[in-house]
Scaffold this motif. Sequence first.
Motif, PDB file in Angstrom:
ATOM      1  N   PHE A 199       0.824  -1.195   0.000  1.00 15.12           N
ATOM      2  CA  PHE A 199       0.000   0.000   0.000  1.00 15.12           C
ATOM      3  C   PHE A 199       0.868   1.258   0.000  1.00 15.12           C
ATOM      4  N   ASP A 200       0.572   2.144  -0.931  1.00 16.22           N
ATOM      5  CA  ASP A 200       1.226   3.447  -1.015  1.00 16.22           C
ATOM      6  C   ASP A 200       0.209   4.495  -0.577  1.00 16.22           C
ATOM      7  N   ALA A 201       0.425   5.091   0.596  1.00 16.46           N
ATOM      8  CA  ALA A 201      -0.544   6.039   1.153  1.00 16.46           C
ATOM      9  C   ALA A 201      -0.434   7.426   0.546  1.00 16.46           C
ATOM     10  N   GLY A 202       0.571   7.676  -0.296  1.00 18.42           N
ATOM     11  CA  GLY A 202       0.713   9.007  -0.874  1.00 18.42           C
ATOM     12  C   GLY A 202       0.829  10.061   0.202  1.00 18.42           C
ATOM     13  N   GLY A 203      -0.008  11.099   0.127  1.00 18.20           N
ATOM     14  CA  GLY A 203       0.009  12.159   1.133  1.00 18.20           C
ATOM     15  C   GLY A 203      -0.880  11.889   2.322  1.00 18.20           C
ATOM     16  N   PHE A 204      -1.367  10.631   2.460  1.00 17.16           N
ATOM     17  CA  PHE A 204      -2.316  10.281   3.512  1.00 17.16           C
ATOM     18  C   PHE A 204      -1.685   9.374   4.586  1.00 17.16           C
ATOM     19  N   ASP A 205      -0.382   9.509   4.801  1.00 14.28           N
ATOM     20  CA  ASP A 205       0.313   8.635   5.748  1.00 14.28           C
ATOM     21  C   ASP A 205      -0.362   8.599   7.117  1.00 14.28           C
ATOM     22  N   ALA A 206      -0.685   9.756   7.665  1.00  8.08           N
ATOM     23  CA  ALA A 206      -1.235   9.818   9.024  1.00  8.08           C
ATOM     24  C   ALA A 206      -2.594   9.145   9.122  1.00  8.08           C
ATOM     25  N   ALA A 207      -3.264   8.975   7.984  1.00  8.47           N
ATOM     26  CA  ALA A 207      -4.603   8.375   7.974  1.00  8.47           C
ATOM     27  C   ALA A 207      -4.602   6.891   7.693  1.00  8.47           C
ATOM     28  N   GLY A 208      -3.461   6.316   7.198  1.00 11.83           N
ATOM     29  CA  GLY A 208      -3.555   4.912   6.816  1.00 11.83           C
ATOM     30  C   GLY A 208      -2.293   4.164   6.472  1.00 11.83           C
ATOM     31  N   ALA A 209      -1.110   4.668   6.853  1.00  7.00           N
ATOM     32  CA  ALA A 209       0.128   4.056   6.356  1.00  7.00           C
ATOM     33  C   ALA A 209       0.746   3.013   7.273  1.00  7.00           C
ATOM     34  N   VAL A 210       0.285   2.877   8.510  1.00  2.00           N
ATOM     35  CA  VAL A 210       0.987   2.042   9.487  1.00  2.00           C
ATOM     36  C   VAL A 210       0.890   0.558   9.133  1.00  2.00           C
ATOM     37  N   ARG A 211       2.015  -0.138   9.309  1.00  2.00           N
ATOM     38  CA  ARG A 211       2.118  -1.592   9.193  1.00  2.00           C
ATOM     39  C   ARG A 211       2.665  -2.106  10.519  1.00  2.00           C
ATOM     40  N   ALA A 212       2.173  -3.247  10.989  1.00  2.00           N
ATOM     41  CA  ALA A 212       2.620  -3.738  12.290  1.00  2.00           C
ATOM     42  C   ALA A 212       2.456  -5.242  12.387  1.00  2.00           C
ATOM     43  N   THR A 213       3.285  -5.863  13.229  1.00  2.00           N
ATOM     44  CA  THR A 213       3.138  -7.281  13.530  1.00  2.00           C
ATOM     45  C   THR A 213       2.006  -7.467  14.540  1.00  2.00           C
ATOM     46  N   PRO A 214       1.411  -8.661  14.594  1.00  2.00           N
ATOM     47  CA  PRO A 214       0.348  -8.904  15.575  1.00  2.00           C
ATOM     48  C   PRO A 214       0.794  -8.663  17.021  1.00  2.00           C
ATOM     49  N   HIS A 215       2.013  -9.072  17.365  1.00  2.00           N
ATOM     50  CA  HIS A 215       2.465  -8.879  18.743  1.00  2.00           C
ATOM     51  C   HIS A 215       2.689  -7.401  19.059  1.00  2.00           C
ATOM     52  N   ASP A 216       3.165  -6.624  18.086  1.00  5.55           N
ATOM     53  CA  ASP A 216       3.282  -5.182  18.307  1.00  5.55           C
ATOM     54  C   ASP A 216       1.914  -4.557  18.543  1.00  5.55           C
ATOM     55  N   LEU A 217       0.927  -5.009  17.786  1.00  3.93           N
ATOM     56  CA  LEU A 217      -0.419  -4.458  17.965  1.00  3.93           C
ATOM     57  C   LEU A 217      -0.976  -4.810  19.336  1.00  3.93           C
ATOM     58  N   LEU A 218      -0.688  -6.011  19.835  1.00  2.09           N
ATOM     59  CA  LEU A 218      -1.113  -6.346  21.188  1.00  2.09           C
ATOM     60  C   LEU A 218      -0.393  -5.480  22.218  1.00  2.09           C
ATOM     61  N   THR A 219       0.889  -5.221  22.009  1.00  2.00           N
ATOM     62  CA  THR A 219       1.620  -4.334  22.921  1.00  2.00           C
ATOM     63  C   THR A 219       0.990  -2.943  22.937  1.00  2.00           C
ATOM     64  N   PHE A 220       0.641  -2.449  21.761  1.00  2.00           N
ATOM     65  CA  PHE A 220      -0.014  -1.146  21.622  1.00  2.00           C
ATOM     66  C   PHE A 220      -1.345  -1.127  22.372  1.00  2.00           C
ATOM     67  N   LEU A 221      -2.148  -2.177  22.199  1.00  3.89           N
ATOM     68  CA  LEU A 221      -3.461  -2.234  22.837  1.00  3.89           C
ATOM     69  C   LEU A 221      -3.346  -2.453  24.342  1.00  3.89           C
ATOM     70  N   GLU A 222      -2.404  -3.275  24.769  1.00  4.88           N
ATOM     71  CA  GLU A 222      -2.197  -3.503  26.198  1.00  4.88           C
ATOM     72  C   GLU A 222      -1.808  -2.218  26.918  1.00  4.88           C
ATOM     73  N   ALA A 223      -1.063  -1.357  26.238  1.00  6.97           N
ATOM     74  CA  ALA A 223      -0.711  -0.066  26.833  1.00  6.97           C
ATOM     75  C   ALA A 223      -1.957   0.771  27.089  1.00  6.97           C
ATOM     76  N   HIS A 224      -2.950   0.667  26.202  1.00  4.99           N
ATOM     77  CA  HIS A 224      -4.213   1.382  26.407  1.00  4.99           C
ATOM     78  C   HIS A 224      -5.010   0.779  27.560  1.00  4.99           C
ATOM     79  N   LEU A 225      -4.935  -0.530  27.703  1.00  6.86           N
ATOM     80  CA  LEU A 225      -5.660  -1.190  28.788  1.00  6.86           C
ATOM     81  C   LEU A 225      -5.117  -0.789  30.156  1.00  6.86           C
ATOM     82  N   ASP A 226      -3.798  -0.655  30.256  1.00  7.45           N
ATOM     83  CA  ASP A 226      -3.158  -0.364  31.540  1.00  7.45           C
ATOM     84  C   ASP A 226      -2.081   0.695  31.337  1.00  7.45           C
ATOM     85  N   PRO A 227      -2.479   1.973  31.266  1.00 10.89           N
ATOM     86  CA  PRO A 227      -1.504   3.036  30.992  1.00 10.89           C
ATOM     87  C   PRO A 227      -0.476   3.248  32.099  1.00 10.89           C
TER      88      PRO A 227
END
Length: 319
Positions: A199-227
Motif C-alpha cells: 500500500f502506497d498512502a501518498g500524502g495520507f500517511d497519518a490516515a492509513g500508512a501504518v504496518r505492524a506485527t500482531p504482537h506489536d499491535l497487542l503491545t499497543f493495545l495492552e498499553a491502552h488497557l493499563d496506561p
Amino acid sequence: MINVVLAVSRHGRRVVHHGGTGPRPPVPRPDLRYEIGSASKTFTGLLLARLVERGVLSGGEPAARCLDPGRRAGPDPVTLAHLVTHTAGLPALPADFYPRALPAWRTAPYGRYPAERVVAAFLRHRPRHRPGTRWHYSNFGVAVLGHALSTLTGTPWEELLRAQVLRPLGLHGTAPRPGGPAADAVGHGKDGRTPTPPFDAGGFDAAGAVRATPHDLLTFLEAHLDPDGSPLAGALRAVRTPVLRRGPGRRHVHTMAWFRHPTDAGPMYFHSGATLGQQAFLGFRPDTGTALAALCTRRFRARDPFIATAYGLLAQSGP
C-alpha cells in the motif's frame, strides 16, 4: 488465498491463532507485518495526545495557520482537534482525488495524491459547516493533521511517530513504510487470488500508512488497557476520554483516537481499517482486560464478514 491472524490478550496473557487457505508463507504468519489501513488513525491520535501532554501544542491551533504561517485565521478556523475528531467539515477525500486516482484505482490510488496536493486542497477548501458542529469521517482531515504536526514540529510525520510513540512503547515491528527488518504480508484483492502491491498512502500517511506485527499491535493495545507505568501514560489516558457523542441515543461515542461502544459490562474501544488487499480490526475492553488484533490478507466485498466477526468477538468477550 488468505492469511488470517487473531491475536488476543486477556489480562496480559496472549494467545495467537492463525491460518490460511494457501501455502504457508516463508515467514510464520504471526511474525509478518500487516497493513492496518485506517486503524493507523489510532496511532496519529495518540501522537497528538502525546504532543499535547508534553506542551508542544494545545490542539486548538488553526490548522491552516500551521501549514501557512502567513495566513490569517478566520472567525471559525479548523483546528487540530477538529481534524482528529472528524468535525472539521471536510469530505472523506479531496474533491479532485478521484480523477487523479482513477488511472491507478486497483494498484496505487492514494499514491497519485502526494502530500503537497493534500495540503493545497485543504488550504483552498471551504467547509460546508462550521467546524465542530457535525461529524463526518474523513481520511482527508487526518492526513492534513499529520502534515500540520510535521510543519509545527519541523519533523517529518514518520520520524515524529517513531520518536513519540513507537520507540517509547517498544514497537520495533511497526513502521509507516514497507521493507526493513520485518517481512511484510502480501495482500489479495476481492477475488482472494490476485496479489496486491504494498500500500502506497501518498500524502495520507497519518490516515492509513501504518504496518505492524500482531504482537506489536497487542503491545499497543495492552498499553491502552493499563496506561500506568507507561512512558505515554497521560496520552494513553487522554485517548480513552470521550470527546463527542452522536447518533440515536447518542450511542456513538468518540475519543481522540477510538470509536467507543457500550457493552453489557462496560465500554469497548475499537477501530478498523483496510487497504487494497488487507484488513484489520483493533480493539480493547478495560472491563474484561481484553485486547484483540484481527488481521487478514484479503479485501472483502460489501457486508464485510471479517470486521463484523472481530467486532462480535470483542463485544462478547466475558470477564
